[in-house]
Design an enzyme around this catalytic site. Structure first.
Site, PDB file in Angstrom:
ATOM      1  N   CYS A 142       0.807  -1.220   0.000  1.00  0.00           N
ATOM      2  CA  CYS A 142       0.000   0.000   0.000  1.00  0.00           C
ATOM      3  C   CYS A 142       0.844   1.276   0.000  1.00  0.00           C
ATOM      4  CB  CYS A 142      -0.950  -0.006   1.195  1.00  0.00           C
ATOM      5  SG  CYS A 142      -2.064  -1.428   1.196  1.00  0.00           S
TER       6      CYS A 142
ATOM      7  N   HIS B  81      -3.202   6.885   2.495  1.00  0.00           N
ATOM      8  CA  HIS B  81      -3.692   5.604   2.000  1.00  0.00           C
ATOM      9  C   HIS B  81      -5.068   5.334   2.591  1.00  0.00           C
ATOM     10  CE1 HIS B  81      -4.155   1.496   0.994  1.00  0.00           C
ATOM     11  NE2 HIS B  81      -4.007   1.065   2.237  1.00  0.00           N
TER      12      HIS B  81
ATOM     13  N   ASN C  59     -10.287  -0.104  -0.211  1.00  0.00           N
ATOM     14  CA  ASN C  59      -8.824  -0.060  -0.181  1.00  0.00           C
ATOM     15  C   ASN C  59      -8.288  -0.658  -1.478  1.00  0.00           C
ATOM     16  OD1 ASN C  59      -6.100  -0.551   0.269  1.00  0.00           O
ATOM     17  ND2 ASN C  59      -6.369  -1.342   2.336  1.00  0.00           N
TER      18      ASN C  59
END
Length: 320
Positions: free
Chosen positions: A110, A246, A276
């Protein structure tokens, strides 16, 4: 020599999957998911490939930048879920764009987009590149256990891209990447293969996560990273105009923003409709800010990625 972002782009699959749809085959509900994550829906690949999304995002970034693919000196792709184990996803993107330049992938989970920016910054600083395409593309739906309600509700698919150009010294104002090693907190085992020389029992290549460990790491890591960026740049945290984090979980975002004392309106949110998307979250959010006209010359923009590894990447830019 340093870089500036010349243009951005993003792409999402057409198929949107709501929380209500997930509740049709999982023991869950829209209220359960949304109250714990801030996610209402996510995009999932059906007919699209990850190559398609990466190329679409890249084309939009090139168009925004006014740069032709033939002018690129380097293509860097951040992905952990590529269509190809080999060649690099970046090679597939370069081929379809018609770019005749070096191309390779980075794997920072990520935090991968910030890692890719760091790598690109090094190429530009050494005079090895003048125009760099950085694209983050993730198909998280392919590594999920769709019977595990604790993880499969969190993730989605998509891509985001940015075209970088060599610029005057001073941007990025600060950049960092570090790791607090903890593999078990968030892990996808590698492919088992069919070797006759390896015993059976290798776990499936599906994601497992210790949510509490990741939460504790993420909130502290975000705050340390943002405060570190501000200190390196000689500014106050309150001077940051846009906080592009993020998009893992609304609770993580809210807790970090509150601890930092930043106006919550300065922290961009995209996870409600995308979930996500691993390393694609940050460039997608940046592209939305840019296309909405919310980024003005001189704005201070902090990018912070965090995730499996446990990796943390942070970058402070003055928007131009």
């Amino acid at each position: 020599m340093s870089f500036q972002i010349l243009g951005t782009g993003s792409a999402l699959p057409a198929r949107s999957v709501s929380n209500d749809e997930l509740s049709g085959f999982l023991d869950t509900s829209d209220e359960w998911i949304f109250s714990r994550t801030g996610i209402k829906s996510r995009r999932v690949c059906t007919t699209e490939t990850l190559d398609d999304l990466a190329v679409d995002a890249s084309l939009r970034a090139l168009e925004s930048a006014g740069v032709d693919a033939s002018e690129l000196d380097l293509v860097i792709c951040s992905t952990t879920t590529g269509d190809h184990l080999l060649p690099a996803q970046a090679c597939a993107v370069a081929e379809r764009l018609g770019a005749n330049c070096a191309a390779f992938d980075v794997s920072g989970a990520c935090a991968g987009f910030v890692l890719a920016l760091d790598v690109a910054d090094g190429f530009i600083a050494r005079g090895r590149a003048q125009r760099v395409l950085v694209v983050a593309a993730e198909q998280m739906s392919r590594v999920l256990d769709w019977s595990d309600r604790a993880t499969c509700v969190l993730f989605g698919d998509g891509a985001g891209a940015a075209v970088l150009g060599a610029g005057k010294k001073g941007n990025p104002l600060a950049l960092s990447f570090s790791t607090s090693p903890d593999v078990a907190a968030l892990d996808v085992p590698g492919l088992a293969g069919t070797s006759p020389f390896v015993g059976t029992g290798r776990p499936a290549s599906t994601l497992s996560m210790d949510g509490r460990r990741v939460f504790r790491f993420a909130v502290a890591a975000i705050c340390d990273a943002v405060e570190g960026l501000a200190a390196k740049a000689g500014i106050a945290v309150a001077d940051i105009d846009h906080l592009v984090l993020h998009q893992a979980n609304e609770r993580i975002l809210a807790a970090a923003v509150k601890r930092l004392g930043i106006d919550d309106a300065r922290a961009v949110r995209t996870l409600r409709e995308t979930g996500n998307i691993s390393s694609a979250c940050i460039p997608l959010a940046l592209d939305r800010l840019a296309r909405a006209g919310e980024l003005e010359d001189g704005d201070l923009v902090a990018l912070v990625g965090f995730g499996a590894g446990l990796d943390i990447g942070a970058c402070l830019l003055r928007w131009k």
